[in-house]
Design an enzyme around this catalytic site. Structure first.
Site, short mmCIF file in Angstrom:
data_model
loop_
_atom_site.label_atom_id
_atom_site.label_comp_id
_atom_site.label_asym_id
_atom_site.label_seq_id
_atom_site.Cartn_x
_atom_site.Cartn_y
_atom_site.Cartn_z
N ASP A 360 0.72 -1.31 0.06
CA ASP A 360 -0.09 0.05 -0.01
C ASP A 360 0.79 1.11 0.01
OD1 ASP A 360 -2.50 1.54 0.53
OD2 ASP A 360 -1.62 1.90 2.26
N THR A 362 0.28 4.94 0.49
CA THR A 362 0.32 5.94 2.05
C THR A 362 0.58 5.29 3.27
OG1 THR A 362 -1.40 7.19 0.66
CG2 THR A 362 -1.02 7.57 2.87
N THR A 510 -2.90 1.36 -4.50
CA THR A 510 -3.02 2.41 -3.96
C THR A 510 -4.48 3.02 -4.42
OG1 THR A 510 -2.60 5.01 -3.45
CG2 THR A 510 -1.83 4.08 -5.90
N GLY A 511 -5.26 3.94 -3.42
CA GLY A 511 -6.41 4.54 -3.98
C GLY A 511 -6.25 5.82 -4.96
N LYS A 538 -9.40 -3.87 -2.47
CA LYS A 538 -8.17 -4.34 -2.20
C LYS A 538 -7.74 -5.74 -1.90
CE LYS A 538 -6.37 0.32 -0.71
NZ LYS A 538 -5.24 0.73 0.12
N ASP A 557 -1.35 -0.04 6.05
CA ASP A 557 -1.39 0.48 7.40
C ASP A 557 -2.69 1.05 7.77
OD1 ASP A 557 -1.47 2.86 5.55
OD2 ASP A 557 -0.60 4.00 7.25
N ASP A 561 -6.93 -1.54 4.61
CA ASP A 561 -6.18 -2.58 4.22
C ASP A 561 -6.31 -3.94 5.20
OD1 ASP A 561 -4.54 -0.91 2.46
OD2 ASP A 561 -3.30 -0.07 4.28
#
Length: 665
Positions: A360, A362, A510-511, A538, A557, A561
């Site tokens: 992921d 961020t 990632t979004g 995800k 994180d 997720d």
């Protein structure tokens, strides 16, 4: 855990009860271990075999009955979990470690009782006691390392408020969260958590959904926009119509996905238990055959019984019982010292087979906080440091993520923080105030649209695909530009390079938009990226890789997720992330360092090697010792019970020493 809707509330109560039962069951093993360990001391002192080995004599009238009493307590109290496990495994037609232990301690106990009451031979009470002690400790270590991550689901509730402001009959009243229903109209004040999914009826605000969606920047939302329960409202007041309360909410769907993925993972077979299953079959079969062969060969009943019991006791899984749990206990401790919290031992087994790692973006490969990248003066009147000071002077009154980044940069450069007055927050635009008798504005491009003025040209060196641009105006004149971006962690590139060297592919998930994803993946030389991935997608992305035959690790994180972390073969949570991500993962990187992923894989491989080495030794010992105990070399050599016990203890010591040699590289 409280959540809207009685159905969810009931489900939570059931989940909590299960978690408490599991925890109680685990601690019960430890309690039994300590009590039995204390009672084992007099058993050892009263055992004639131990007295012979240590060269002392301690006898008195009726000592064998006292020994029987202590040993009986250990057998029935300490051995109870294994006897119950025996019944359960036989009921399921899946004999394993519990069956092997139960058979061994029962044979040793029954034979020893017979010796006390006149059967010729030597009792096995000390063996019985030490076997039960070691197996209780081993199972406690095993269960401790495998504790279910149901606390992860409890952590989700922290994202929701306990009380909701509901508008009914034109009046605002506070009601408990669980009473909230679909179509209710609620008021969300500035800074509060949004209690349920819904649609904004009135107001606008910057909504921080990073803990749910992974989007690194608060999202500006106004009338008719959708909001997610658990997100944090910014500076604006919102009136929201609830569309997803309780079981209908996105957050509840995350809970269900986590439960489903964890349930699937929990069916992974335990290698040690499989070995124990076959060892149980071999042990019982060889023991029975030994008894029958010697009896039909004309030997006395006492001799045939002694050979059978020697086989059963010699095959007692002292070494097998600690082969895996001891490695797990040592590796868990060592890894914690090195910033790796390992929650699930299957992570060790799976880490050695990893072919793909999904990161992921961020907060994982990036720091998850917007940092100032450049301060660019637009005139000769002010230098970069002065522009930063003017911006910080007014930003100090704001809680916006841009303000935090500017303040961190000011502190980093050790510049003075000037006072400001007349602070005003312009929603969705920026902030303004007075500094050194000058009117100062720090705002984004929307400020110029609002004022009907052309925005200053942005220098070519600014990457507008990844950077957030903030203009600083002093006395209505554009004086400079401050750019901010979610900066890549210093060790990220090295970690990706190390993974490539290990033959492991890395992908960014990632979004964020395509440009941001491509920029980060390109800088880190990753194998690919997946952009614009919605939160609920995800988990399915992880499964897509698994369906292609890849063994996948997921690193993240955020709450969004959590399902993916649970679905992955190895779930890795960044320690600086949310509690729910950490509780769902197999491994937590305390230091939030991507390089620890590489260390985890190396350590997982080393741990697995130690497990296999110990299993090979534990089983190898039995391959040699059981035939000797059965009397295959009789009359030239016959393994007596005492020697069998010594070999078994030696095997346990070797396994323990080998586990101690485990090191984190």
């Amino acid at each position: 855990m409280k959540m809207a809707g009685p159905a969810h509330h009931k489900a939570h109560d059931s989940m909590s009860g299960h978690d408490e039962h599991a925890g109680h069951h685990t601690e019960n093993f430890l309690k039994r271990f300590w009590i039995c360990l204390v009672v084992t001391i007099p058993v050892l002192l009263l055992s004639h075999m131990i007295q012979q080995w240590l060269g002392f004599k301690f006898t008195f009238s009726g000592d064998k009955y006292v020994l029987l009493a202590f040993s009986s307590f250990i057998y029935f109290y300490g051995g109870r979990p294994f006897l119950v496990g025996l019944v359960r495994e036989l009921k399921w037609k899946n004999p394993g470690m519990m069956t092997l232990v139960a058979v061994a301690i029962t044979v040793a106990y029954v034979y020893s009782v017979a010796v006390v009451f006149g059967l010729r031979g030597m009792d096995f009470f000390w063996e019985l006691a030490t076997l039960i002690d070691i197996m209780l400790l081993g199972h406690w270590l095993e269960m401790k390392s495998q504790m279910a991550a149901s606390r992860a689901l409890e952590s989700l509730v922290a994202l929701l408020p306990a009380v909701v402001h509901v508008e009914r009959n034109g009046q605002i009243s506070d009601v408990p969260l669980q009473e909230l229903q679909n179509n209710d109209v609620i008021l969300v004040k500035p800074g509060e958590k949004i209690p349920a999914d819904g649609i904004i009826l009135e107001g606008s605000s910057d909504i921080n959904e990073s803990m749910l969606t992974g989007e690194s920047v608060p999202v500006k939302k106004g009338k008719d926009a959708k909001v997610i329960g658990g997100a944090v409202n910014g500076d604006g007041a919102l009136k929201v119509q609830v569309t997803g309360a309780g079981k209908d909410s996105y957050l509840n769907k995350v809970i269900n996905m986590v439960q489903s993925a964890q349930g699937a993972k929990s069916r992974t077979q335990n290698l040690a238990n499989q070995v124990a299953k076959w060892l149980t079959i071999v042990s019982i079969s060889v023991g029975a055959i030994t008894f029958i062969v010697w009896l039909t060969a004309g030997q006395e009943l006492s001799f045939a019984l002694e050979r059978m019991v020697t086989v059963m006791v010699t095959s007692c899984p002292h070494a097998l019982g600690v082969a895996i749990p001891l490695v797990v206990a040592i590796s868990t401790t060592l890894s914690a010292v090195h910033g790796l919290l390992i929650r699930n031992r299957t992570a060790f087994e799976n880490a050695r087979k990893l072919t793909t790692i999904i990161f992921d973006k961020t907060g994982t490969l990036t720091k998850g906080s917007h940092e100032v990248q450049r301060v660019i003066p637009l005139t000769d009147q002010y230098g970069a440091d002065e522009i930063l000071q003017y911006a910080a002077a007014i930003q100090q009154n704001s809680e916006h993520h841009i303000a935090h980044g500017v303040m961190r940069k000011l502190k980093e450069k050790n510049l003075a923080l000037w006072p400001s007055t007349d602070f005003k927050y312009m929603q969705g635009v920026g902030v303004t105030g007075t500094v050194n008798s000058k009117s100062v504005v720090a705002a984004g491009p929307n400020y110029f649209k609002q004022e009907g003025k052309p925005a200053p040209a942005i220098p070519a060196e600014v990457d507008q695909s990844t950077d957030t641009v903030n203009f600083v105006l002093i006395d209505n004149t554009p004086a400079g530009i401050i750019t901010l971006a979610d900066s890549i962690r210093e060790t990220a590139a090295e970690a990706i390079a190390d993974l490539k060297a290990m033959g492991i592919k890395s992908f960014l998930l990632t979004g964020d938009n395509e440009q941001v994803a491509a920029a980060v993946a390109g800088k880190l030389n990753m194998d690919g990226y997946l952009a614009n991935v919605l939160p609920h997608e995800k988990q399915s992305k992880v499964k897509e890789f698994q369906d292609k035959g890849e063994v996948v690790a997921m690193t993240g994180d955020g709450v969004n997720d959590a399902p993916a972390l649970a679905m992955a073969d190895v779930g890795i949570a960044i320690g600086s992330g949310t509690d729910v991500a950490a509780e769902t993962a197999d491994i937590i990187l305390v230091n939030s360092d991507p390089k620890d992923v590489v260390q985890m894989i190396s350590f997982g491989r080393a741990t697995y090697r130690k497990m296999i080495q110990n299993l090979v030794w534990a089983v190898g010992y039995n391959v040699i010792a059981i035939p000797l105990a059965a009397g295959i070399l009789f009359p030239r050599f016959m393994l007596n019970p005492a020697m069998g016990a010594i070999l078994m203890s030696l095997s346990t010591i070797i396994v323990a020493i080998n586990a101690k040699l485990l090191r984190v590289k």
